[in-house]
Design a protein around this motif. Structure first.
Motif, PDB file in Angstrom:
ATOM      1  N   ALA A 117       0.797  -1.225   0.000  1.00  0.00           N
ATOM      2  CA  ALA A 117       0.000   0.000   0.000  1.00  0.00           C
ATOM      3  C   ALA A 117       0.827   1.272   0.000  1.00  0.00           C
ATOM      4  CB  ALA A 117      -0.957   0.033   1.195  1.00  0.00           C
ATOM      5  N   LYS A 118       2.110   1.138  -0.198  1.00  0.00           N
ATOM      6  CA  LYS A 118       2.969   2.315  -0.202  1.00  0.00           C
ATOM      7  C   LYS A 118       3.684   2.284  -1.541  1.00  0.00           C
ATOM      8  CE  LYS A 118       6.407   3.685   3.077  1.00  0.00           C
ATOM      9  NZ  LYS A 118       7.047   3.359   4.350  1.00  0.00           N
ATOM     10  N   PRO A 119       3.891   3.427  -2.163  1.00  0.00           N
ATOM     11  CA  PRO A 119       4.499   3.371  -3.496  1.00  0.00           C
ATOM     12  C   PRO A 119       5.893   2.742  -3.468  1.00  0.00           C
ATOM     13  CG  PRO A 119       3.731   5.583  -2.959  1.00  0.00           C
ATOM     14  CD  PRO A 119       3.617   4.785  -1.719  1.00  0.00           C
ATOM     15  N   LEU A 120       6.223   2.050  -4.542  1.00  0.00           N
ATOM     16  CA  LEU A 120       7.572   1.493  -4.656  1.00  0.00           C
ATOM     17  C   LEU A 120       8.522   2.596  -5.093  1.00  0.00           C
ATOM     18  CD1 LEU A 120       6.927  -1.817  -6.575  1.00  0.00           C
ATOM     19  CD2 LEU A 120       6.949  -1.391  -4.132  1.00  0.00           C
ATOM     20  N   HIS A 121       9.799   2.405  -4.815  1.00  0.00           N
ATOM     21  CA  HIS A 121      10.777   3.332  -5.387  1.00  0.00           C
ATOM     22  C   HIS A 121      11.835   2.526  -6.121  1.00  0.00           C
ATOM     23  CE1 HIS A 121      13.255   2.246  -1.981  1.00  0.00           C
ATOM     24  NE2 HIS A 121      12.293   2.619  -1.159  1.00  0.00           N
ATOM     25  N   VAL A 122      12.764   3.215  -6.760  1.00  0.00           N
ATOM     26  CA  VAL A 122      13.720   2.489  -7.600  1.00  0.00           C
ATOM     27  C   VAL A 122      14.536   1.479  -6.819  1.00  0.00           C
ATOM     28  CG1 VAL A 122      13.941   4.103  -9.484  1.00  0.00           C
ATOM     29  CG2 VAL A 122      15.328   4.417  -7.448  1.00  0.00           C
ATOM     30  N   GLY A 123      14.708   1.721  -5.527  1.00  0.00           N
ATOM     31  CA  GLY A 123      15.434   0.765  -4.704  1.00  0.00           C
ATOM     32  C   GLY A 123      14.749  -0.589  -4.702  1.00  0.00           C
ATOM     33  N   HIS A 124      13.430  -0.567  -4.648  1.00  0.00           N
ATOM     34  CA  HIS A 124      12.689  -1.832  -4.679  1.00  0.00           C
ATOM     35  C   HIS A 124      12.862  -2.527  -6.027  1.00  0.00           C
ATOM     36  CE1 HIS A 124      10.283   0.366  -1.502  1.00  0.00           C
ATOM     37  NE2 HIS A 124      10.703  -0.715  -0.878  1.00  0.00           N
ATOM     38  N   ILE A 162      -5.765   2.830   7.390  1.00  0.00           N
ATOM     39  CA  ILE A 162      -6.943   2.457   8.189  1.00  0.00           C
ATOM     40  C   ILE A 162      -7.577   3.701   8.826  1.00  0.00           C
ATOM     41  CG2 ILE A 162      -7.700   1.193  10.253  1.00  0.00           C
ATOM     42  CD1 ILE A 162      -5.597  -0.968   9.504  1.00  0.00           C
ATOM     43  N   SER A 163      -6.750   4.560   9.399  1.00  0.00           N
ATOM     44  CA  SER A 163      -7.341   5.731  10.062  1.00  0.00           C
ATOM     45  C   SER A 163      -7.975   6.686   9.047  1.00  0.00           C
ATOM     46  CB  SER A 163      -6.295   6.450  10.919  1.00  0.00           C
ATOM     47  OG  SER A 163      -5.200   6.830  10.139  1.00  0.00           O
ATOM     48  N   GLU A 164      -7.379   6.768   7.888  1.00  0.00           N
ATOM     49  CA  GLU A 164      -7.947   7.636   6.850  1.00  0.00           C
ATOM     50  C   GLU A 164      -9.287   7.070   6.356  1.00  0.00           C
ATOM     51  OE1 GLU A 164      -7.220  10.559   5.908  1.00  0.00           O
ATOM     52  OE2 GLU A 164      -8.272  10.787   3.969  1.00  0.00           O
ATOM     53  N   LEU A 165      -9.353   5.766   6.199  1.00  0.00           N
ATOM     54  CA  LEU A 165     -10.618   5.151   5.785  1.00  0.00           C
ATOM     55  C   LEU A 165     -11.690   5.422   6.833  1.00  0.00           C
ATOM     56  CD1 LEU A 165      -9.432   1.701   4.373  1.00  0.00           C
ATOM     57  CD2 LEU A 165     -10.678   3.452   3.098  1.00  0.00           C
ATOM     58  N   GLU A 166     -11.275   5.377   8.070  1.00  0.00           N
ATOM     59  CA  GLU A 166     -12.223   5.611   9.158  1.00  0.00           C
ATOM     60  C   GLU A 166     -12.767   7.038   9.094  1.00  0.00           C
ATOM     61  OE1 GLU A 166     -10.837   4.172  12.885  1.00  0.00           O
ATOM     62  OE2 GLU A 166     -12.779   4.457  13.850  1.00  0.00           O
ATOM     63  N   ARG A 167     -11.889   7.982   8.717  1.00  0.00           N
ATOM     64  CA  ARG A 167     -12.371   9.369   8.574  1.00  0.00           C
ATOM     65  C   ARG A 167     -13.325   9.489   7.396  1.00  0.00           C
ATOM     66  NH1 ARG A 167      -7.416  10.751  10.633  1.00  0.00           N
ATOM     67  NH2 ARG A 167      -6.403  10.363   8.648  1.00  0.00           N
ATOM     68  N   GLU A 196      -4.270   6.321  -4.125  1.00  0.00           N
ATOM     69  CA  GLU A 196      -4.579   7.731  -3.853  1.00  0.00           C
ATOM     70  C   GLU A 196      -4.514   8.004  -2.344  1.00  0.00           C
ATOM     71  OE1 GLU A 196      -7.171  10.621  -2.224  1.00  0.00           O
ATOM     72  OE2 GLU A 196      -8.101   8.659  -2.611  1.00  0.00           O
ATOM     73  N   ILE A 197      -5.048   7.062  -1.564  1.00  0.00           N
ATOM     74  CA  ILE A 197      -5.177   7.298  -0.119  1.00  0.00           C
ATOM     75  C   ILE A 197      -3.828   7.491   0.575  1.00  0.00           C
ATOM     76  CG2 ILE A 197      -5.937   6.304   2.093  1.00  0.00           C
ATOM     77  CD1 ILE A 197      -8.186   4.900   0.573  1.00  0.00           C
ATOM     78  N   TYR A 198      -2.884   6.576   0.314  1.00  0.00           N
ATOM     79  CA  TYR A 198      -1.655   6.646   1.090  1.00  0.00           C
ATOM     80  C   TYR A 198      -0.895   7.966   0.908  1.00  0.00           C
ATOM     81  CZ  TYR A 198       2.792   6.094   3.189  1.00  0.00           C
ATOM     82  OH  TYR A 198       3.895   6.337   3.943  1.00  0.00           O
ATOM     83  N   PRO A 199      -0.626   8.372  -0.340  1.00  0.00           N
ATOM     84  CA  PRO A 199       0.110   9.638  -0.489  1.00  0.00           C
ATOM     85  C   PRO A 199      -0.650  10.807   0.134  1.00  0.00           C
ATOM     86  CG  PRO A 199      -0.080   8.512  -2.610  1.00  0.00           C
ATOM     87  CD  PRO A 199      -0.888   7.724  -1.637  1.00  0.00           C
ATOM     88  N   ALA A 200      -1.991  10.791   0.000  1.00  0.00           N
ATOM     89  CA  ALA A 200      -2.783  11.904   0.530  1.00  0.00           C
ATOM     90  C   ALA A 200      -2.624  11.992   2.047  1.00  0.00           C
ATOM     91  CB  ALA A 200      -4.249  11.733   0.149  1.00  0.00           C
ATOM     92  N   VAL A 201      -2.811  10.872   2.724  1.00  0.00           N
ATOM     93  CA  VAL A 201      -2.779  10.935   4.182  1.00  0.00           C
ATOM     94  C   VAL A 201      -1.354  11.149   4.704  1.00  0.00           C
ATOM     95  CG1 VAL A 201      -3.064   8.436   4.251  1.00  0.00           C
ATOM     96  CG2 VAL A 201      -3.285   9.701   6.342  1.00  0.00           C
ATOM     97  N   SER A 202      -0.363  10.533   4.034  1.00  0.00           N
ATOM     98  CA  SER A 202       0.990  10.692   4.573  1.00  0.00           C
ATOM     99  C   SER A 202       1.439  12.137   4.393  1.00  0.00           C
ATOM    100  CB  SER A 202       1.969   9.706   3.942  1.00  0.00           C
ATOM    101  OG  SER A 202       2.347  10.129   2.675  1.00  0.00           O
ATOM    102  N   GLN A 203       0.962  12.776   3.326  1.00  0.00           N
ATOM    103  CA  GLN A 203       1.268  14.193   3.122  1.00  0.00           C
ATOM    104  C   GLN A 203       0.670  15.037   4.264  1.00  0.00           C
ATOM    105  OE1 GLN A 203       3.339  15.081   0.848  1.00  0.00           O
ATOM    106  NE2 GLN A 203       3.253  17.222   1.511  1.00  0.00           N
ATOM    107  N   ARG A 385       7.412   9.961 -13.162  1.00  0.00           N
ATOM    108  CA  ARG A 385       6.708  11.193 -13.546  1.00  0.00           C
ATOM    109  C   ARG A 385       7.431  12.340 -12.901  1.00  0.00           C
ATOM    110  NH1 ARG A 385       1.054   9.435 -11.306  1.00  0.00           N
ATOM    111  NH2 ARG A 385       0.514   7.805 -12.786  1.00  0.00           N
ATOM    112  N   SER A 386       7.386  13.482 -13.542  1.00  0.00           N
ATOM    113  CA  SER A 386       8.166  14.584 -13.012  1.00  0.00           C
ATOM    114  C   SER A 386       7.754  14.847 -11.572  1.00  0.00           C
ATOM    115  CB  SER A 386       7.983  15.824 -13.868  1.00  0.00           C
ATOM    116  OG  SER A 386       6.614  15.983 -14.147  1.00  0.00           O
ATOM    117  N   GLY A 387       8.664  14.571 -10.677  1.00  0.00           N
ATOM    118  CA  GLY A 387       8.420  14.835  -9.269  1.00  0.00           C
ATOM    119  C   GLY A 387       7.567  13.806  -8.557  1.00  0.00           C
ATOM    120  N   GLY A 388       6.841  13.011  -9.318  1.00  0.00           N
ATOM    121  CA  GLY A 388       5.940  12.049  -8.681  1.00  0.00           C
ATOM    122  C   GLY A 388       6.689  10.813  -8.225  1.00  0.00           C
TER     123      GLY A 388
END
Ligand code: ARG
Length: 580
Positions: A117-124, A162-167, A196-203, A385-388
């Motif tokens: 549920a968390k984006p991968l990065h090039v390390g992965h 989970i907490s974001e879903l609860e909200r 969509e959820i994870y980046p939004a809430v972690s931000q 993606r640029s910056g993404g």
């Protein structure tokens, strides 16, 4: 072997007899430099020792010539008859001349390390490419190998979601403390919702303490076993794993085990109690820690934190418990952790803790196989993606599209659309993997799709193209009724000689690549082999040759190159398309 024995007869260890391809191929094929070091050790004249060694071996008819150069280098030229016999035997052998390991080891390769549920990065991505290759290499050599993805599926990101879903959807049954199941079968979100959820809430958690606190609380309750949260966790897990599997499948990366941090959960409490009662783990400012720096240690490291003062367990805790689990399940001799080199201290802390507490027996070796970053044109870790963030899917699409451009502009454009897609995917994967594996893993490198995709030079597509070309040559020969399984004749040209010399190097390259955990050795080797074949192919008219036994020998030589090329590419995790 022969040189090793000669050194032994002179009272030295056999490793002085190591024979390697010559640094000066213009002067000799192979060399043995052991006389210099051996003579130095006992204060003798190296040239005199070299002479005695040469006298001992020179009569052997596998050599055409054994001579001494300079202060005591031994130059070796093999007899052509021997060379061709050796290659014939090699290609008939399933392991292509690689010796059977005397004591096969049980090896766990911990690689991929994707987080649920968390984006991968090039390390992965790099971890998956390198780990898959190490796994295949070790298996080819004859070890028993299990590849485990070791998912990051138990951290704060789970509580965030989970907490974001609860909200967002407080009425879902998962959040009602009066309900303890059964919960709906279908998850209340899709993979794109999760993305969509994870980046939004972690931000938001970065600036909003309440959000962060809610996520921590949810993580804590999840770890404590709250039913509704566990049901949601299972949904998140299932949805993510389906998605991850399909991405990894497309990259021809296949894990034997899909275990993760969460699988250590049943072991943690007991492990912590034991460590505490044995005196290994101690309280420090409310946290439970293991000291990992002893007097005499080369590097001073902070203690490994097992449990924070708020009760949360950490990355190192699950790593320690995972060692326990692997020891129970597999009794491995070796665990290879293919993880970004920036995690070196973490692994050193974990390894030291594991040995100190005897969670890891002395018979177990643990190694961190670090690697550098794949950078974008800006010199920073690559992003699609640029910056993404990097999405594996986007990257796969990007490399596949690039390959598709090529394929569509070739004579293959008329193939069935499905075939085209499959071909483009195979070429794209080869492009990406070869570009990654050809660098020493510790080196950072720059992602440059244009450069990686060309069909000439040291690239994935070049090697695929070579394999496809040899394959179609052999097919053509067969349809014309030519002999493709004949005997190899001693080489009639320098080009053939060079190919034979390259072929016999294969077993040594394989062993060295594994010993050094340096997959670039195999890539370098393949490039030399493919280039040698390419020269031969250009200079010889194989299909129209009138000397039929010579022609059969050339076809056999082509066959040998193809077998080695295919096997090596398979070890690199690269599939060869039928046509291209
Ligand atoms: N999930 C971790 C990360 O994203 C990598 C896991 C590596 N393996 C391990 N046993 N720690 O950094």
């Amino acid at each position: 072997m022969i040189f090793g024995d000669a050194f032994v007869e002179h009272g030295f260890t056999p490793n002085y007899g190591k024979v390697t391809p010559s640094d000066r191929p213009d002067l000799s094929q192979f060399q043995c430099n052991g006389a210099l070091a051996a003579a130095k050790q006992i204060g003798h004249n190296p040239r005199a020792l070299a002479e005695r060694i040469v006298q001992r071996v020179a009569h052997n008819n596998i050599f055409e010539e054994v001579s001494i150069a300079g202060p005591g280098f031994i130059n070796i030229k093999l007899a052509d008859d021997y060379l061709v016999q050796y290659v014939m035997r090699m290609v008939e052998d399933k392991k292509l001349g690689c010796p059977t390991v005397v004591e096969p080891q049980t090896i766990v390769v911990d690689y991929g390390g994707a987080n649920i549920a968390k984006p991968l990065h090039v390390g992965h991505l790099r971890s998956a490419i390198i780990g898959e290759c190490l796994k295949r290499l070790a298996r080819f050599i004859g070890h028993t190998v299990v590849g485990d993805i070791h998912l990051g599926d138990w951290g704060l990101q789970m509580g965030m979601i989970i907490s974001e879903l609860e909200r967002r959807q407080p009425d879902l049954p998962y959040f009602d403390p009066m309900v303890t199941g059964p919960y709906p079968q279908e998850p209340p979100f899709t993979i794109s919702d999760l993305e969509e959820i994870y980046p939004a809430v972690s931000q938001r958690a970065k600036t909003d303490d309440q959000i962060l606190e809610a996520a921590r609380q949810a993580t804590f309750e999840l770890q404590k076993g709250r039913k509704g949260y566990q049901a949601l966790w299972q949904h998140i897990y299932n949805v993510s794993v389906v998605d991850l599997r399909s991405d990894y499948d497309r990259l021809n990366i296949h894990f034997d085990l899909w275990l993760g941090e969460s699988d250590t959960q049943p072991l943690i409490e007991e492990m912590l109690e034991q460590l505490q009662s044995a005196g290994f783990a101690t309280e420090s400012e409310g946290a439970l820690v293991i000291g990992v720096t002893e007097t005499g240690d080369t590097k001073e490291l902070p203690p490994l934190i097992l449990r924070k003062s708020d009760g949360a367990i950490l990355y190192g805790t699950t790593d320690l418990a995972t060692i326990m689990q692997r020891v129970q399940d597999y009794s491995p001799n070796l665990i290879l952790y293919v993880v970004d080199k920036r995690q070196a201290d973490h692994f050193e802390q974990v390894f030291r803790s594991a040995y100190k507490t005897k969670i890891a027996p002395e018979t177990l070796t643990m190694e961190h196989i670090g690697f550098g970053t794949m950078n974008g044109p800006d010199g920073r870790p690559f992003k699609t993606r640029s910056g993404g963030v990097m999405k594996l899917k986007d990257l796969i699409t990007m490399i596949t599209d690039k390959a598709m451009e090529r394929v569509k502009n070739s004579e293959l454009a008329s193939a069935e659309p499905e075939q085209l897609v499959a071909m483009a995917q195979q070429i794209g994967v080869a492009t990406l993997k070869f570009a990654d594996l050809m660098n020493h893993r510790l080196k950072d490198y720059q992602f440059d799709l244009e450069r990686f995709s060309v069909f000439e030079g040291c690239t994935g597509p070049y090697h695929l193209y070579m394999a496809v070309r040899i394959n179609s040559l052999l097919e053509k020969a067969e349809t014309r009724g030519l002999c493709t399984g004949g005997d190899l004749l001693p080489p009639s040209s320098e080009d053939e000689q060079q190919i034979l010399l390259r072929l016999v190097e294969f077993p040594d390259v394989i062993l060295a690549a594994f010993e050094q955990r340096a997959l670039n050795y195999l890539c370098d080797y393949l490039y030399k082999l493919a280039s040698a074949y390419s020269r031969f192919y250009h200079n010889h008219r194989i299909l129209t040759e009138t000397d039929l036994s010579r022609q059969a020998s050339w076809l056999q030589l082509s066959q040998a190159v193809l077998v080695v090329l295919r096997q090596s590419l398979a070890i690199l995790g690269i599939e060869v398309p039928k046509r291209m």
